[in-house]
Design an enzyme around this catalytic site. Structure first.
Site, PDB file in Angstrom:
ATOM      1  N   HIS A  46       0.830  -1.208   0.000  1.00 61.55           N
ATOM      2  CA  HIS A  46       0.000   0.000   0.000  1.00 61.55           C
ATOM      3  C   HIS A  46       0.864   1.257   0.000  1.00 61.55           C
ATOM      4  CE1 HIS A  46      -3.889  -2.104   1.508  1.00 61.55           C
ATOM      5  NE2 HIS A  46      -3.847  -1.992   0.202  1.00 61.55           N
ATOM      6  N   HIS A  80      -0.394  -8.781   0.891  1.00 63.90           N
ATOM      7  CA  HIS A  80      -1.507  -8.911   1.849  1.00 63.90           C
ATOM      8  C   HIS A  80      -2.147 -10.287   1.840  1.00 63.90           C
ATOM      9  CE1 HIS A  80      -1.331  -4.606   0.603  1.00 63.90           C
ATOM     10  NE2 HIS A  80      -1.220  -4.504   1.896  1.00 63.90           N
ATOM     11  N   GLU A 132      -5.973  -8.001   3.499  1.00 61.86           N
ATOM     12  CA  GLU A 132      -5.492  -9.134   4.310  1.00 61.86           C
ATOM     13  C   GLU A 132      -6.657  -9.879   4.953  1.00 61.86           C
ATOM     14  OE1 GLU A 132      -2.346  -8.333   7.207  1.00 61.86           O
ATOM     15  OE2 GLU A 132      -3.060 -10.049   8.365  1.00 61.86           O
ATOM     16  N   THR A 171      -2.381  -8.886  10.840  1.00 67.59           N
ATOM     17  CA  THR A 171      -0.994  -8.699  11.301  1.00 67.59           C
ATOM     18  C   THR A 171      -0.644  -7.246  11.593  1.00 67.59           C
ATOM     19  OG1 THR A 171      -0.290  -8.494   9.003  1.00 67.59           O
ATOM     20  CG2 THR A 171      -0.122 -10.689  10.009  1.00 67.59           C
ATOM     21  N   SER A 229      -2.906   2.368   4.040  1.00 72.18           N
ATOM     22  CA  SER A 229      -1.989   1.431   4.708  1.00 72.18           C
ATOM     23  C   SER A 229      -2.417   1.266   6.158  1.00 72.18           C
ATOM     24  CB  SER A 229      -0.557   1.983   4.632  1.00 72.18           C
ATOM     25  OG  SER A 229       0.241   1.403   5.639  1.00 72.18           O
ATOM     26  N   SER A 230      -2.836   0.055   6.516  1.00 73.11           N
ATOM     27  CA  SER A 230      -3.337  -0.197   7.873  1.00 73.11           C
ATOM     28  C   SER A 230      -2.266   0.098   8.916  1.00 73.11           C
ATOM     29  CB  SER A 230      -3.796  -1.658   7.980  1.00 73.11           C
ATOM     30  OG  SER A 230      -4.077  -2.000   9.304  1.00 73.11           O
ATOM     31  N   ASN A 231      -1.059  -0.409   8.696  1.00 64.93           N
ATOM     32  CA  ASN A 231      -0.049  -0.228   9.751  1.00 64.93           C
ATOM     33  C   ASN A 231       0.343   1.239   9.899  1.00 64.93           C
ATOM     34  OD1 ASN A 231       2.970   0.131   8.759  1.00 64.93           O
ATOM     35  ND2 ASN A 231       1.888  -1.109   7.234  1.00 64.93           N
ATOM     36  N   SER A 274       5.214   0.048   4.488  1.00 66.57           N
ATOM     37  CA  SER A 274       5.261   0.067   3.024  1.00 66.57           C
ATOM     38  C   SER A 274       5.800   1.388   2.475  1.00 66.57           C
ATOM     39  CB  SER A 274       3.862  -0.219   2.463  1.00 66.57           C
ATOM     40  OG  SER A 274       2.887   0.531   3.150  1.00 66.57           O
TER      41      SER A 274
HETATM   42  S1  SF4 Z   1       3.700  -5.521   7.910  1.00 67.78           S
HETATM   43 FE1  SF4 Z   1       5.304  -6.469   6.682  1.00 67.78          FE
HETATM   44  S2  SF4 Z   1       6.181  -8.135   7.943  1.00 67.78           S
HETATM   45 FE2  SF4 Z   1       4.213  -7.503   8.835  1.00 67.78          FE
HETATM   46  S3  SF4 Z   1       2.768  -8.972   7.950  1.00 67.78           S
HETATM   47 FE3  SF4 Z   1       2.705  -7.112   6.663  1.00 67.78          FE
HETATM   48  S4  SF4 Z   1       4.193  -7.491   5.043  1.00 67.78           S
HETATM   49 FE4  SF4 Z   1       4.572  -9.011   6.653  1.00 67.78          FE
END
Ligand code: SF4
Length: 319
Positions: A46, A80, A132, A171, A229-231, A274
């Site tokens: 993403h 994902h 995901e 994740t 982007s979720s993270n 990402s």
């Molecule tokens: S953030 Fe990166 S290491 Fe974590 S699950 Fe997603 S792609 Fe894999």
């Protein structure tokens, strides 16, 4: 005219994780082996900058497999993960599929499948609509998993066999929110099976940990990353919860609102898993034009995770 001073605290770790590096390398390796075009289902990761630079090299991004013409060119599945039906559809059309699903997402797929084989109904903690989550739900038959997004969702769960449940998680969730949800699941369903804590990956955990250290110490915080982007969104939330008065998620330097960031004395910077480092550097350069900057790295974890390229690509490279 002398520029005002600005202390920049750089979160470490930040930016690319091992799964993202592997997915981008997979597209580049496929282009090197097969030539253009190489088809990629969904954004490989993403980030618009990453997607555009791969597009310029010959990657063609599609939303679904049926947009791919009959071709000998490979089709790459994004980091994902994908529902089981996607590789099945690719095989039915004799498409050369390369699966760049992050191994840590594949691990969650396997956990969900194992619980299902053992007769457990699976509760997936995650965000509706995220690729995901679509991919993980798609590992199981319809009705075999239920998505929960909040503690309130957990409270209103009404499973047919409450003593026969398991949970897995996305994740890239907030570590703190997920802990609350897992606690709620374990209180309501004491026999629920699941991982020791959750399935949040090392990269998500470490990036949130660094933000927790930096955010309370600065006037403002920039999270470099994409809105989808979720993270990256979770990093923004963590910084806000830690009390940082000004937090923005930005794709790149041109998005900085200088009416907000022009008068600060300290700035924290992090980047989602990402987001490439070149965009962090671009933002630091933009501040250096307006401030006399002093940059300090704040390291809260060391990372040395590496994932080899997808098996299909290693075999093709060997041929
Ligand atoms: S953030 Fe990166 S290491 Fe974590 S699950 Fe997603 S792609 Fe894999």
């Amino acid at each position: 005219m002398t520029k005002p001073p600005l202390d920049i605290l750089l979160c470490a770790p930040r930016g690319f994780c091992a799964g993202v590096v592997r997915a981008i390398d997979a597209v580049e390796k496929a282009l090197a082996i097969h030539g253009a075009p190489v088809y990629v289902r969904h954004e490989i990761v993403h980030n618009k900058y990453v997607v555009e630079s791969l597009r310029r090299k010959g990657a063609v991004f599609v939303r679904e497999l049926d947009e791919v013409p009959d071709t000998r060119a490979p089709v790459i599945f994004s980091a994902h993960g994908v529902p089981k039906s996607v590789p099945e559809a690719a095989a039915a059309r004799n498409i050369l599929a390369i699966d760049a699903t992050c191994p840590l997402v594949t691990k969650v797929h396997r956990e969900a499948q194992l619980h299902h084989r053992r007769g457990r109904h699976v509760v997936l903690v995650g965000h509706a609509g995220h690729p995901e989550v679509v991919g993980t739900m798609g590992q199981l038959p319809d009705g075999a998993a239920t998505l929960v997004e909040t503690v309130a969702d957990v409270e209103s769960l009404a499973p047919a066999e409450p003593e026969n449940l398991a949970f897995v998680t996305q994740t890239t969730l907030s570590v703190d929110d997920t802990r609350d949800m897992v606690d709620a699941l374990r209180i309501r369903f004491p026999s629920i099976a699941g991982p020791h804590k959750e399935d949040i990956c090392y990269a998500t955990t470490n990036r949130q940990g660094a933000v927790k250290r930096v955010a309370p110490a600065v006037d403002a915080m920039i999270v470099v990353g994409s809105p989808n982007s979720s993270n990256s969104q979770r990093l923004r939330e963590v910084a806000e919860r830690e009390g940082c008065p000004l937090v923005r998620l930005l794709l790149r330097a041109e998005d900085i609102d200088w009416s907000l960031f022009g008068t600060i004395g300290s700035l924290g910077i992090t980047a989602g898993a990402s987001a490439p480092e070149i965009l962090v550097e671009e933002i630091i350069d933009a501040f250096a034009e307006r401030f006399t900057i002093r940059v300090e790295s704040v390291t809260t974890a060391d990372e040395s995770v590496f994932f080899p390229l997808p098996r299909e690509l290693r075999e093709q490279a060997a041929e």
